[in-house]
Design an enzyme around this catalytic site. Structure first.
Site, PDB file in Angstrom:
ATOM      1  N   CYS A 154      20.755  26.435  31.204  1.00  0.00           N
ATOM      2  CA  CYS A 154      20.858  25.350  32.259  1.00  0.00           C
ATOM      3  C   CYS A 154      19.984  25.617  33.422  1.00  0.00           C
ATOM      4  O   CYS A 154      18.603  25.337  33.526  1.00  0.00           O
ATOM      5  CB  CYS A 154      22.511  25.310  32.637  1.00  0.00           C
ATOM      6  SG  CYS A 154      22.649  23.777  33.511  1.00  0.00           S
ATOM      7  N   TYR A 155      20.454  26.003  34.612  1.00  0.00           N
ATOM      8  CA  TYR A 155      19.641  26.505  35.772  1.00  0.00           C
ATOM      9  C   TYR A 155      18.323  27.477  35.348  1.00  0.00           C
ATOM     10  O   TYR A 155      17.344  27.211  35.978  1.00  0.00           O
ATOM     11  CB  TYR A 155      20.518  26.946  37.012  1.00  0.00           C
ATOM     12  CG  TYR A 155      19.721  27.483  38.191  1.00  0.00           C
ATOM     13  CD1 TYR A 155      19.234  26.494  38.963  1.00  0.00           C
ATOM     14  CD2 TYR A 155      19.108  28.798  38.514  1.00  0.00           C
ATOM     15  CE1 TYR A 155      18.407  26.743  40.221  1.00  0.00           C
ATOM     16  CE2 TYR A 155      18.525  29.238  39.582  1.00  0.00           C
ATOM     17  CZ  TYR A 155      18.054  28.181  40.442  1.00  0.00           C
ATOM     18  OH  TYR A 155      17.243  28.616  41.494  1.00  0.00           O
ATOM     19  N   GLY A 188      23.595  27.779  37.271  1.00  0.00           N
ATOM     20  CA  GLY A 188      23.884  27.907  38.480  1.00  0.00           C
ATOM     21  C   GLY A 188      24.050  26.355  39.125  1.00  0.00           C
ATOM     22  O   GLY A 188      23.495  25.581  38.487  1.00  0.00           O
ATOM     23  N   ASP A 195      45.900  49.001  32.782  1.00  0.00           N
ATOM     24  CA  ASP A 195      44.535  49.768  33.129  1.00  0.00           C
ATOM     25  C   ASP A 195      44.892  51.226  33.353  1.00  0.00           C
ATOM     26  O   ASP A 195      44.323  51.901  32.685  1.00  0.00           O
ATOM     27  CB  ASP A 195      43.728  48.948  34.267  1.00  0.00           C
ATOM     28  CG  ASP A 195      43.807  47.557  34.089  1.00  0.00           C
ATOM     29  OD1 ASP A 195      43.800  47.084  32.844  1.00  0.00           O
ATOM     30  OD2 ASP A 195      43.642  46.803  34.949  1.00  0.00           O
ATOM     31  N   SER A 196      45.639  51.649  34.180  1.00  0.00           N
ATOM     32  CA  SER A 196      45.919  52.993  34.361  1.00  0.00           C
ATOM     33  C   SER A 196      46.333  53.615  33.240  1.00  0.00           C
ATOM     34  O   SER A 196      46.154  54.887  33.109  1.00  0.00           O
ATOM     35  CB  SER A 196      46.957  53.164  35.780  1.00  0.00           C
ATOM     36  OG  SER A 196      48.128  52.613  35.377  1.00  0.00           O
ATOM     37  N   SER A 200      50.691  53.206  37.096  1.00  0.00           N
ATOM     38  CA  SER A 200      51.509  52.295  37.731  1.00  0.00           C
ATOM     39  C   SER A 200      52.521  51.615  36.730  1.00  0.00           C
ATOM     40  O   SER A 200      53.360  50.755  37.239  1.00  0.00           O
ATOM     41  CB  SER A 200      50.820  51.136  38.241  1.00  0.00           C
ATOM     42  OG  SER A 200      49.940  50.413  37.146  1.00  0.00           O
ATOM     43  N   GLY A 201      52.351  51.864  35.620  1.00  0.00           N
ATOM     44  CA  GLY A 201      53.066  51.352  34.413  1.00  0.00           C
ATOM     45  C   GLY A 201      52.438  49.847  34.131  1.00  0.00           C
ATOM     46  O   GLY A 201      52.788  49.086  32.998  1.00  0.00           O
ATOM     47  N   GLY A 202      51.173  49.626  34.445  1.00  0.00           N
ATOM     48  CA  GLY A 202      50.419  48.702  34.224  1.00  0.00           C
ATOM     49  C   GLY A 202      49.297  48.898  32.943  1.00  0.00           C
ATOM     50  O   GLY A 202      49.117  50.265  32.983  1.00  0.00           O
ATOM     51  N   HIS A 233      24.948  24.375  27.509  1.00  0.00           N
ATOM     52  CA  HIS A 233      25.729  25.774  27.799  1.00  0.00           C
ATOM     53  C   HIS A 233      26.208  26.158  26.392  1.00  0.00           C
ATOM     54  O   HIS A 233      27.202  25.881  25.846  1.00  0.00           O
ATOM     55  CB  HIS A 233      27.023  25.690  28.476  1.00  0.00           C
ATOM     56  CG  HIS A 233      26.569  25.493  29.985  1.00  0.00           C
ATOM     57  ND1 HIS A 233      26.369  26.585  30.888  1.00  0.00           N
ATOM     58  CD2 HIS A 233      26.244  24.401  30.740  1.00  0.00           C
ATOM     59  CE1 HIS A 233      26.032  26.036  32.139  1.00  0.00           C
ATOM     60  NE2 HIS A 233      26.040  24.778  32.208  1.00  0.00           N
ATOM     61  N   LYS A 272      39.137  42.740  30.562  1.00  0.00           N
ATOM     62  CA  LYS A 272      40.890  43.056  30.315  1.00  0.00           C
ATOM     63  C   LYS A 272      41.065  43.104  28.757  1.00  0.00           C
ATOM     64  O   LYS A 272      41.570  44.030  28.128  1.00  0.00           O
ATOM     65  CB  LYS A 272      41.450  41.923  30.953  1.00  0.00           C
ATOM     66  CG  LYS A 272      42.842  42.167  31.130  1.00  0.00           C
ATOM     67  CD  LYS A 272      43.318  43.137  32.347  1.00  0.00           C
ATOM     68  CE  LYS A 272      44.377  43.418  32.477  1.00  0.00           C
ATOM     69  NZ  LYS A 272      44.770  44.300  33.588  1.00  0.00           N
ATOM     70  N   GLU A 296      27.167  28.902  25.659  1.00  0.00           N
ATOM     71  CA  GLU A 296      28.465  30.008  25.780  1.00  0.00           C
ATOM     72  C   GLU A 296      29.905  29.349  25.710  1.00  0.00           C
ATOM     73  O   GLU A 296      31.059  29.895  25.376  1.00  0.00           O
ATOM     74  CB  GLU A 296      28.286  30.777  27.064  1.00  0.00           C
ATOM     75  CG  GLU A 296      28.497  30.200  28.315  1.00  0.00           C
ATOM     76  CD  GLU A 296      27.404  29.428  28.749  1.00  0.00           C
ATOM     77  OE1 GLU A 296      26.385  29.013  28.109  1.00  0.00           O
ATOM     78  OE2 GLU A 296      27.085  28.967  30.070  1.00  0.00           O
TER      79      GLU A 296
END
Ligand code: XMP
Length: 512
Positions: free
Chosen positions: A81-82, A54, A230-231, A226-228, A172, A368, A174
């Site tokens: 870190c923080y 942070g 996710d849906s 929607s054609g995307g 870090h 995603k 990550e």
């Protein structure tokens, strides 16, 4: 399921930590820094807690803190870190404001004995490069802690409290620049937290299917397709459990991509759900007649969509509304307090208010790329999985001025030509989005020995990682020329093509 919780202290890499843990095969979730100890104790299978980085200093008046009791619940802790400085602060060690800070790659040395003794650094080299991004440093250790590694500016680059299994790293692990960073995270997750490697999307799909069976049973559900990706993924996953008790409604707003309805029909013909296609173009164009103000257009498109969808839902007698909301949508909508960029997302915020449907979101915990993996496993065609994103209001935000069916047709065909040429030349998969924008002005040209007075079309091709910023793509002029020639040859209403060379910011990707 076994879980590692990451507490969010506002660092830009907070979610990356959670991603790295999932990549290692253990479920991980980000929670706000001020979650109570009781809430943490209620999490089934809690194996470890990471305190994220942070930007604050532990001595700042308003700096984010966590309940000190977290260090006493007997679950392994890793501060980054923080988070590292915060552990020292809470345990009465000494944190010093660094004068110059330490940024970028730094060489870290393990203490002579720690290499064999500390579980956190097992398999690491004696010296390695780690990525630093801090001003303050831990100067003096709290009681019960030992130094495991140091750098030139950070005498306590790693510390450890063996008895209580509490660790801190100033760098870090990550970020990919840190040598052996993933190894260190895996040491924490497997050697110290003793978590089982059980998380991957196919296991998750099986688990979520059990949940779907329990939640939905044989009740009827509806989803907006929607054609995307996710849906589409949500629809296929749900239909594998409840079959044609799921109705997927695809609304053709008249502002969709080229031959989109045909594409949708084909892409989903082999799946089990009932596909209902609503041809609502006329209704949208009627509502948009005479409207030129961008926000007003968006609102009208949104409202008309809800009206059409609601009518279909009532006719289908559904009890559940399925939404393709994913983890990042929830973050953007503010499920974590410190996420820097919070915007309201249509999936989460814009539900029809008087629809008495219960909402169910099967992908709510997935990132995603995990959705993408799942989509492939479920047999969703690659063309759908790999396609560019498309804005909710569709071509409506790519036609400046009044939206008419004729203009929608022009911009649709132009965008199709742009995408087709990018695919042919191997550029499609390298860019975020590529499309045309129609301007409400005309310019003079000469075509077939005759003067013409027609619309210009803007070609916009952008690159982006996260949609928050973008750069225009430095396309080869040859490819732009092919696109320009095809557009002016094939679309009779266009006599001029221009290329948008603006980044975001200051522009946005879409023109409205
Ligand atoms: P901007 O224009 O804000 O777009 O730079 C960033 C990304 O978001 C998409 N976009 C939308 N997506 N509903 C959506 O679902 C919307 O209202 C909307 N507006 C923009 C845009 O296509 C780009 O990928």
């Amino acid at each position: 399921m076994e879980t590692i919780i990451v507490l969010d202290f506002g660092g830009q890499y907070c979610h990356l930590i959670s991603r790295r843990i999932r990549d290692a095969g253990v479920f991980s979730e980000v929670l706000p820094n001020d979650v109570s100890v009781d809430e943490l104790k209620k999490i089934k299978g809690l194996k470890g807690i990471v305190l994220s980085g942070g930007a604050a200093s532990v001595y700042d008046k308003d700096s984010p803190k966590c309940d000190k009791e977290i260090l006493n619940i007997g679950i392994p802790i890793l501060g980054i870190c923080y988070g590292h400085q915060l552990i020292s602060f809470l345990e009465k060690g000494k944190v010093k404001s660094g004068e110059s800070g330490e940024y970028g790659l730094t060489e870290m040395n393990l203490n002579v004995t720690s290499k064999s003794e500390s579980e956190l650094v097992k398999g690491l080299k004696q010296k390695q490069m780690v990525w630093m991004n801090h001003r303050d440093i831990v100067e003096a250790l709290p009681a019960g802690y030992i130094v495991v590694a140091s750098t030139k500016h950070s005498p306590v680059a790693i510390f450890e409290n063996k008895k209580n299994k509490i660790f801190g790293v100033q760098f870090h692990p990550e970020v990919t620049h840190t040598e052996n960073g993933q190894k260190l995270i895996e040491n924490f997750v497997f050697n110290i937290c003793k978590a089982k490697k059980e998380w991957d999307v196919s296991n998750y799909a099986e688990q979520i299917k059990k949940e779907i069976k329990k939640e939905l049973g044989n009740k009827r559900a509806i989803i907006g397709l929607s054609g995307g990706i996710d849906s589409s993924t949500a629809a296929v996953l749900i239909s594998q459990v409840i079959g044609d008790n799921l109705v997927a409604v695809y609304v053709d707003t008249g502002l969709m991509r080229y031959k989109e309805t045909e594409f949708i029909r084909q892409a989903f013909e082999s799946f089990d759900f009932k596909l209902r296609i609503v041809d609502a173009g006329k209704q949208f164009f009627k509502a948009l007649k005479g409207i030129t103000e961008p926000e007003e257009k968006r609102k009208i498109i949104g409202k008309t969509f809800i009206d059409v969808f609601e009518k279909a839902a009532k006719e289908e007698n559904a009890e559940f509304l399925i939404q393709g909301t994913i983890y990042s949508d929830r973050i953007e909508s503010g499920i974590t307090k410190h996420s820097a960029t919070i915007k309201s997302h249509h999936n989460v915020g814009g539900l029809p208010k008087d629809m008495k449907l219960k909402v169910y979101e099967p992908l709510r915990d997935l990132y995603k790329d995990e959705v993408r993996k799942l989509a492939k496993q479920l047999g969703i065609p690659d063309e759908l999985v790999n396609r560019h994103v498309f804005p909710g209001p569709g071509l409506g935000v790519r036609i400046l001025g009044e939206v008419t069916p004729e203009k929608a047709d022009i911009v649709r065909r132009a965008s199709h030509i742009i995408e087709e040429e990018l695919k042919k030349q191997g550029w499609y998969d390298k860019v975020w989005m590529a499309f045309g924008v129609l301007l409400p002005i005309k310019s003079v040209g000469v075509q077939g020995d005759e003067r013409s007075y027609k619309f210009p079309l803007v070609v916009r091709i952008v690159e982006s990682q996260d949609a928050m910023t973008a750069t225009y793509v430095k396309m080869p002029h040859k490819v732009l020329e092919i696109i320009s020639t095809r557009i002016t040859n094939e679309i009779k209403e266009i006599n001029r093509v221009v290329y948008d060379i603006t980044n975001k910011p200051p522009a946005t990707m879409e023109w409205e």
